[in-house]
Design a protein around this motif. Structure first.
Motif, PDB file in Angstrom:
ATOM      1  N   LYS A  84     -12.179   9.875  37.847  1.00 39.21           N
ATOM      2  CA  LYS A  84     -12.500  11.053  38.652  1.00 39.21           C
ATOM      3  C   LYS A  84     -11.387  12.086  38.525  1.00 39.21           C
ATOM      4  O   LYS A  84     -10.206  11.735  38.612  1.00 39.21           O
ATOM      5  N   PRO A  85     -11.728  13.342  38.336  1.00 38.68           N
ATOM      6  CA  PRO A  85     -10.694  14.373  38.222  1.00 38.68           C
ATOM      7  C   PRO A  85      -9.935  14.553  39.539  1.00 38.68           C
ATOM      8  O   PRO A  85     -10.520  14.422  40.621  1.00 38.68           O
ATOM      9  N   PHE A  86      -8.660  14.836  39.436  1.00 38.69           N
ATOM     10  CA  PHE A  86      -7.822  15.098  40.609  1.00 38.69           C
ATOM     11  C   PHE A  86      -8.042  16.535  41.095  1.00 38.69           C
ATOM     12  O   PHE A  86      -8.078  16.806  42.285  1.00 38.69           O
ATOM     13  N   ILE A  87      -8.204  17.439  40.143  1.00 37.90           N
ATOM     14  CA  ILE A  87      -8.546  18.835  40.438  1.00 37.90           C
ATOM     15  C   ILE A  87      -9.843  19.150  39.707  1.00 37.90           C
ATOM     16  O   ILE A  87      -9.942  18.951  38.497  1.00 37.90           O
ATOM     17  N   ALA A  88     -10.835  19.625  40.441  1.00 33.69           N
ATOM     18  CA  ALA A  88     -12.116  19.996  39.846  1.00 33.69           C
ATOM     19  C   ALA A  88     -12.387  21.464  40.142  1.00 33.69           C
ATOM     20  O   ALA A  88     -12.548  21.852  41.302  1.00 33.69           O
ATOM     21  N   ASP A 126     -11.717  20.213  34.623  1.00 32.20           N
ATOM     22  CA  ASP A 126     -11.263  18.997  35.286  1.00 32.20           C
ATOM     23  C   ASP A 126      -9.831  18.687  34.868  1.00 32.20           C
ATOM     24  O   ASP A 126      -9.513  18.700  33.671  1.00 32.20           O
ATOM     25  N   ILE A 127      -8.973  18.417  35.846  1.00 34.26           N
ATOM     26  CA  ILE A 127      -7.578  18.040  35.601  1.00 34.26           C
ATOM     27  C   ILE A 127      -7.340  16.712  36.324  1.00 34.26           C
ATOM     28  O   ILE A 127      -7.774  16.546  37.470  1.00 34.26           O
ATOM     29  N   TYR A 128      -6.639  15.788  35.669  1.00 26.68           N
ATOM     30  CA  TYR A 128      -6.505  14.440  36.202  1.00 26.68           C
ATOM     31  C   TYR A 128      -5.124  14.182  36.805  1.00 26.68           C
ATOM     32  O   TYR A 128      -4.146  14.858  36.488  1.00 26.68           O
ATOM     33  N   HIS A 129      -5.089  13.187  37.691  1.00 27.31           N
ATOM     34  CA  HIS A 129      -3.850  12.814  38.374  1.00 27.31           C
ATOM     35  C   HIS A 129      -2.779  12.420  37.348  1.00 27.31           C
ATOM     36  O   HIS A 129      -3.044  11.683  36.411  1.00 27.31           O
ATOM     37  N   ARG A 130      -1.570  12.948  37.537  1.00 23.45           N
ATOM     38  CA  ARG A 130      -0.406  12.698  36.696  1.00 23.45           C
ATOM     39  C   ARG A 130      -0.519  13.361  35.329  1.00 23.45           C
ATOM     40  O   ARG A 130       0.249  13.055  34.409  1.00 23.45           O
TER      41      ARG A 130
END
Length: 380
Positions: free
Chosen positions: A20-24, A44-48
């Motif tokens: 799941k993306p951290f920032i959508a 979509d940007i992901y955690h870390r």
């Protein structure tokens, strides 16, 4: 398993369908009057993840960053961070912090007071503030400069103070707006690797805005190349460079030679494009264009060979030419070669030894050739 270029770390949540993306960013548009700065953009940007927004001035990258920070509100669409819709949430309530290009340090405050400012605003206890500030000073290696003021620091040191202040509140996401733009070239290169190491050690999500291609290619896990408020391509640095999805991306990232021609032959996994007088480019590709269609072919300068003798098979991926310009850069030499077709191409050669027995000269007749897997067929 082959990879397009070297990878910094085995981190690729975007390749996992269950991640799941951290920032959508969902169908976000931002208008200023009649001007559309960001146009129905989804991302979509992901955690870390260390994520870069790359593009020319006016492409919408800074506007998108400011919407993530809460300084601008989308005209339409939504931004979700860690499951929370950020609509209507003011900047100071968001779990993000932003490091500005100007650093925005308080000139009348010492380094430690600059770092502590946000913590004091949040009402943190004095002993906790002191401990956190000390941690930040150690992290950016500025313990000896704690009592100095910004005008007593170098550009690189001010950049570190701004970074420490941004991280002191331990945000979930750090937003960086052209963070290295004020540094000289050598310091900028050093700081790029320091930022990468810091981001991984802290385990935070970094989103950086830059117009510097080398900066984005060095630091980011993935890059979003932006143009006119839209995303042209999102991929790893190696994929962006080696497999651009369009003529725009190929031309925007690094140096490239682009040929226009007609598809002259098709075999499974291989396409040939007639790109000039007696010059056919053969490339391995999953694309299957129709025979006779117009097509583009792109190849990077370092993948071209300049030789006096023809290659073993000169019927494809080879052409004669004449050297027009030579540029010696120390680590490499740049050649501008006018091909038989009249097109001038750029080739680069690594100077692996100190001396060259028979250096090329201006106006010399040469062969330019390349391997079948060196170039890429362009979709548009």
């Amino acid at each position: 398993m082959k990879s397009l270029g070297n990878i910094r770390r085995s981190f690729a949540p975007w390749a996992d369908p269950s991640a799941k993306p951290f920032i959508a960013v969902k169908n976000v548009t931002k208008k200023f009057g009649d001007f559309i700065a960001v146009d129905d953009l989804s991302l979509d940007i992901y955690h870390r993840e260390f994520f870069a927004l790359l593009g020319a001035s006016g492409c919408g990258k800074s506007t998108l960053l400011r919407m993530l920070a809460g300084f601008e509100q989308p005209t339409s669409g939504e931004i979700v961070l860690d499951g929370q819709d950020l609509a209507g949430t003011p900047p100071y309530r968001r779990p993000v912090n932003m490091m500005f290009q100007s650093y925005a340090l308080f000139p009348h405050m010492t380094v430690e007071k600059n770092i502590a400012f946000g913590l004091r605003q949040d009402g943190m206890a004095k002993d906790e503030i002191a401990e956190r500030v000390l941690q930040m000073l150690k992290m950016v290696k500025l313990e000896k400069f704690a009592t100095r003021k910004p005008n007593q620091l170098s550009g690189g040191q001010r950049q570190r103070v701004a970074l420490a202040r941004s991280l002191a509140k331990r945000p979930k996401v750090l937003l960086l707006d052209e963070p290295l733009g004020a540094l000289d070239k050598k310091l900028r290169e050093e700081t790029q690797f320091e930022l990468m190491d810091l981001q991984q050690s802290l385990g935070l999500t970094f989103v950086v805005v830059t117009h510097d291609q080398e900066e984005a290619m060095t630091m980011a896990d993935r890059i979003a190349v932006m143009s006119h408020g839209k995303v042209a391509q999102v991929a790893t640095p190696a994929e962006i460079y080696e497999a651009p999805n369009s003529r725009f991306v190929a031309d925007f990232i690094g140096d490239v030679n682009i040929f226009d021609g007609t598809v002259s032959a098709i075999r499974p996994g291989v396409v040939e494009v007639a790109v000039g007088e007696g010059f056919t480019a053969r490339t391995a590709t999953p694309e299957t264009p129709a025979l006779g269609n117009r097509a583009g072919f792109a190849i990077r300068p370092e993948k071209l060979r300049v030789t006096r003798r023809p290659p073993t098979d000169a019927s494809v991926n080879a052409s004669t030419g004449e050297i027009w310009d030579i540029g010696y850069l120390g680590d490499m030499t740049i050649f501008h070669v006018k091909l038989k077709s009249g097109q001038v191409v750029k080739a680069s050669s690594l100077n692996a030894v100190r001396a060259v027995e028979e250096p090329f000269a201006y106006d010399e007749e040469v062969w330019v050739s390349f391997d079948e897997n060196a170039g890429v067929l362009l979709k548009d």
